[in-house]
Each structure stands twice: as C-alpha cells, then as structure tokens.
Write an enzyme that holds these catalytic residues in place. Sequence first.
Site, mmCIF file in Angstrom:
data_model
loop_
_atom_site.group_PDB
_atom_site.id
_atom_site.type_symbol
_atom_site.label_atom_id
_atom_site.label_comp_id
_atom_site.label_asym_id
_atom_site.label_seq_id
_atom_site.Cartn_x
_atom_site.Cartn_y
_atom_site.Cartn_z
ATOM 1 N N ASN A 1 40.287 41.581 44.984
ATOM 2 C CA ASN A 1 41.891 40.519 45.499
ATOM 3 C C ASN A 1 41.891 41.158 46.787
ATOM 4 O O ASN A 1 43.192 40.963 47.678
ATOM 5 C CB ASN A 1 43.231 41.005 44.404
ATOM 6 N N GLU A 2 40.612 41.279 47.715
ATOM 7 C CA GLU A 2 41.158 41.902 49.150
ATOM 8 C C GLU A 2 41.152 41.008 49.643
ATOM 9 O O GLU A 2 42.058 40.965 50.676
ATOM 10 C CB GLU A 2 39.519 42.000 49.463
ATOM 11 N N GLY A 11 38.614 47.934 44.647
ATOM 12 C CA GLY A 11 37.735 48.602 44.547
ATOM 13 C C GLY A 11 37.904 49.031 42.628
ATOM 14 O O GLY A 11 36.739 49.783 42.411
ATOM 15 N N LEU A 13 40.419 51.293 46.430
ATOM 16 C CA LEU A 13 40.973 52.103 47.392
ATOM 17 C C LEU A 13 42.492 52.167 47.432
ATOM 18 O O LEU A 13 43.432 51.728 47.695
ATOM 19 C CB LEU A 13 40.633 51.320 48.700
HETATM 20 C C1 LIG Z 1 34.355 44.975 56.124
HETATM 21 C C2 LIG Z 1 35.427 45.520 54.863
HETATM 22 C C3 LIG Z 1 36.608 46.715 55.104
HETATM 23 C C4 LIG Z 1 37.689 46.356 54.855
HETATM 24 C C5 LIG Z 1 36.935 46.657 52.791
HETATM 25 C C6 LIG Z 1 38.329 47.111 52.048
HETATM 26 C C7 LIG Z 1 37.624 46.684 50.241
HETATM 27 C C8 LIG Z 1 39.151 46.864 49.940
HETATM 28 C C9 LIG Z 1 38.799 47.543 48.326
HETATM 29 C C10 LIG Z 1 40.767 47.701 47.989
HETATM 30 O O1 LIG Z 1 40.681 48.161 46.483
HETATM 31 S S1 LIG Z 1 41.806 47.350 48.651
HETATM 32 C C11 LIG Z 1 43.476 47.519 47.855
HETATM 33 C C12 LIG Z 1 43.547 46.801 47.036
HETATM 34 N N1 LIG Z 1 44.488 47.479 45.814
HETATM 35 C C13 LIG Z 1 45.744 46.627 45.175
HETATM 36 O O2 LIG Z 1 45.369 45.647 45.872
HETATM 37 C C14 LIG Z 1 46.569 46.945 44.321
HETATM 38 C C15 LIG Z 1 47.659 47.254 44.804
HETATM 39 N N2 LIG Z 1 48.506 47.696 43.728
HETATM 40 C C16 LIG Z 1 49.298 47.274 42.988
HETATM 41 O O3 LIG Z 1 48.650 45.917 42.878
HETATM 42 C C17 LIG Z 1 50.133 47.405 41.925
HETATM 43 O O4 LIG Z 1 50.446 49.440 42.091
HETATM 44 C C18 LIG Z 1 49.250 47.657 40.023
HETATM 45 C C19 LIG Z 1 48.289 49.013 39.971
HETATM 46 C C20 LIG Z 1 49.185 46.028 39.880
HETATM 47 C C21 LIG Z 1 50.190 48.685 39.455
HETATM 48 O O5 LIG Z 1 51.501 48.731 39.132
HETATM 49 P P1 LIG Z 1 52.964 49.569 38.750
HETATM 50 O O6 LIG Z 1 53.956 48.773 38.845
HETATM 51 O O7 LIG Z 1 52.908 50.151 37.860
HETATM 52 O O8 LIG Z 1 53.216 50.370 39.977
HETATM 53 P P2 LIG Z 1 53.755 50.033 41.283
HETATM 54 O O9 LIG Z 1 53.244 49.085 41.929
HETATM 55 O O10 LIG Z 1 55.003 50.500 41.368
HETATM 56 O O11 LIG Z 1 52.440 51.297 42.174
HETATM 57 C C22 LIG Z 1 53.546 52.811 41.897
HETATM 58 C C23 LIG Z 1 52.613 53.730 43.313
HETATM 59 O O12 LIG Z 1 51.465 53.932 43.314
HETATM 60 C C24 LIG Z 1 51.314 53.057 45.241
HETATM 61 N N3 LIG Z 1 50.579 52.104 45.393
HETATM 62 C C25 LIG Z 1 49.549 51.166 44.190
HETATM 63 N N4 LIG Z 1 48.642 50.679 44.318
HETATM 64 C C26 LIG Z 1 48.299 51.275 45.599
HETATM 65 C C27 LIG Z 1 46.713 51.196 46.422
HETATM 66 N N5 LIG Z 1 45.515 50.656 46.173
HETATM 67 N N6 LIG Z 1 47.233 52.593 47.176
HETATM 68 C C28 LIG Z 1 47.887 53.338 47.820
HETATM 69 N N7 LIG Z 1 49.508 53.403 47.198
HETATM 70 C C29 LIG Z 1 49.553 53.082 45.722
HETATM 71 C C30 LIG Z 1 52.622 52.121 45.216
HETATM 72 O O13 LIG Z 1 53.241 52.517 46.309
HETATM 73 C C31 LIG Z 1 53.420 53.249 44.976
HETATM 74 O O14 LIG Z 1 54.210 53.724 45.407
HETATM 75 P P3 LIG Z 1 55.755 54.527 45.067
HETATM 76 O O15 LIG Z 1 55.641 55.231 44.118
HETATM 77 O O16 LIG Z 1 55.587 55.609 46.506
HETATM 78 O O17 LIG Z 1 56.885 53.464 45.141
#
Ligand SMILES: CC/C=C\CCC/C=C/C(=O)SCCNC(=O)CCNC(=O)[C@H](O)C(C)(C)COP(=O)(O)OP(=O)(O)OC[C@H]1O[C@@H](n2cnc3c(N)ncnc32)[C@H](O)[C@@H]1OP(=O)(O)O
Length: 317
Positions: free
Chosen positions: A192-193, A169, A124
Amino acid sequence: MARPNLKSLLRLSQFAVNLNLNKTTQLTNLSKSLITQNRNFSTSKIIRQDTSNNNAPATKINFYVEEYKDKGYMVLKFNKAPVNSLNLEFLTELNIQLDKIEQSKDIKGVILTSHLPNIFSAGLDILEMYQIKQERGTQFWTALQETWIKLYGSNKIFIAAINGHSPAGGCLLAMSCDYRIMTKGPYKIGLNETLLGIKAPFWFRDTMINTIGYRETEKALQLGKLYSPEEALAVNLVDEIVDANVLIQKAEEQMVKWCSIPTVARELTKSSMRRDTVSKLIAQRESDTQSFIEFTQRDSIQKSLKGYLEAMKKPKK
Ligand SMILES: CC/C=C\CCC/C=C/C(=O)SCCNC(=O)CCNC(=O)[C@H](O)C(C)(C)COP(=O)(O)OP(=O)(O)OC[C@H]1O[C@@H](n2cnc3c(N)ncnc32)[C@H](O)[C@@H]1OP(=O)(O)O
C-alpha cells in the site's frame, strides 16, 4: 494525506471479540503443543536500544522460536508489540535468526508467523522514515535489504502463516516465503506504499510480479491495493485461506509436504527461480540505499508521513 479505508474497514464491530478469541486460542494451542509433543521451545531476547524512554522495560522479547529438530523445521514467531513494525533493531535480530537458520543442518524449513493476535506485521516502522537521519536511515535500509536477500534468496523452505494484517513490508516478508496461508477474517494484505505517498522500491515490485504476475502488480502497486484474504487467494497472493484455529496445523502439513521433496533438486529449482531477482538488488544496493535516503528526506514525503502518523494516532471510534 489520507490513510484511507483501511482503518475504517478494520474497525468492525467483531474486532475486539476476535482479538480475545484469537489470543485465547493461540495460548491454548501453544501450551497444548508444548505439553503433548515435547517440543523444544526457546525465546530470543534483545536488549532495548531505545534509551529515550526511562520508563520503558529494560528487555523485550521480539521473537519466539520453536524448534522441531526431529521433524526438520521450526516456527519463528514475531513478537514486537503492538504491530510487529520493522525497525532497525527488529530487522537486525531477524537477520541473526535467518543466519542461524541458514547455517543449521537440522532445519530444512521455517514457518514464519506472529505471536500477536490479528497482526502478521504492519510493515516498516514509519518512525524509521519520519524525520529520517542519514546514518540511522542507512543502517535501517541496509538491514531491510539484508533481510530480504536472506529470506527471498534462502534455499530453505519458508512458509508464511499470516495470522492477521500484513501491509507493505509485512506483505514483502510474506511474499518472500515459498508458500502463504492466511487466516480468514477482516484482515488486509498488500503493498500500500502509494497511499503513504511512497513508490514501492523495485525489489518490492519484482517480488510481487514474481508472486502474482505483471498486470495484477501494475494495478495493485498504483492503487496501493490492500486485499482481503479472499481477494488475495483469487490473485495467488496467498495460496490458502483457513480458519484461525487450524492455521499452524495447515502450515505444518505443508511443511511436511515440502520437506519430503528431494532437497538438492528443490533447492536448485528455487534458486534458479529467484537468483536473478536477488542479484539485481545485490548489484544496486548502494544506489538503492541512496535513493531511499534522498527520497525520504524530501519535504513532500516528510509531510506525507507526518499526516499518515497523525491519522494513525486519531482516537478510535
Ligand atoms: C525509494 C523508496 C522509499 C521508501 C520505500 C518505503 C517502503 C515502505 C514500506 C512500508 O512498509 S511503509 C509501512 C506501511 N504500513 C502501514 O501502512 C500500516 C499502518 N498501520 C495500520 O494500518 C494499522 O496499524 C494496522 C497494521 C492495520 C493495525 O491496526 P490496529 O487497529 O490493530 O492497530 P493501530 O492502528 O491502533 O496501531 C497500534 C499502534 O501501532 C502504531 N503503528 C501501526 N503501524 C505502524 C507502523 N508501520 N510503523 C510505526 N507504528 C505503527 C500505531 O500508530 C499505534 O500506535 P499508538 O498505540 O501509539 O497509537
């Protein structure tokens, strides 16, 4: 609030090298297959709805679609740089793609993969949850529910070709498929939430239980465990791990196998396995959306998300 291990684990010295290699391999494979197999290739465009940045390009292509009507399947590639994060616009377009697939008589199955190297989907879009507004948040969560209902509840064959990281997600999308093949490499997959200070919703949990069993899910969810491809294979979170250069070929081999099973018998079997899990969310969609809004609006959750976003913005070593 920590954004532990993942980043440091991922920043291996080989990373940049792999990235370039993968990009070259993907492009070469794509052009080769287009030339040699005369496949039908189309793109799907979305008009950019975020008008806050005047310098942003007017249009972007979020998906590439390759249709192999003669063979009865298609390849749908996510292409939302940098990490295929799932925001409202992306999910809305994905839902349109899933509707088209469901209605198609020619398409029996879909290989889901990413056009971007080293990433399947980062899950997400955290910006959809950080400083959340009721109306947008409701639309976002409703769109996510629809994606999962359409994908997990589909009778078509879905094979995930996971060519990179697939946290949260992203893992949900992969688990919603019928078969998962992951590229070997320094990648992570899992729900990993808890590491973001969030409880995985019950339908994320149920999808994981249905995939890897109760006990492994109990540990995985509490720890927010992100599995390496080898670890994921060991717990059946993925069904196969392969080298990057044969990922699509292996997915196609599986697709041919799955397509060869008598359709009605396979569809009835799939639906009998998944119907109850899907019905549970359908019956609780509104309350599930309310809990999402209520939960994400909490100060403690907003603080957690802020910390997580800041950690992601830290300069790379
Ligand atoms: C009652 C229930 C309530 C709520 C339920 C909610 C359930 C939630 C579900 C989810 O899916 S939460 C999202 C979880 N995702 C993560 O934890 C992943 C986070 N990202 C990473 O770990 C890394 O980015 C990576 C996927 C391993 C990729 O690494 P890489 O080194 O290739 O890229 P980088 O970290 O430099 O990221 C590039 C760029 O993208 C932005 N980014 C990354 N992930 C997200 C994301 N999930 N959402 C928004 N933006 C994201 C990151 O900040 C970088 O941005 P920048 O270039 O501007 O610095």
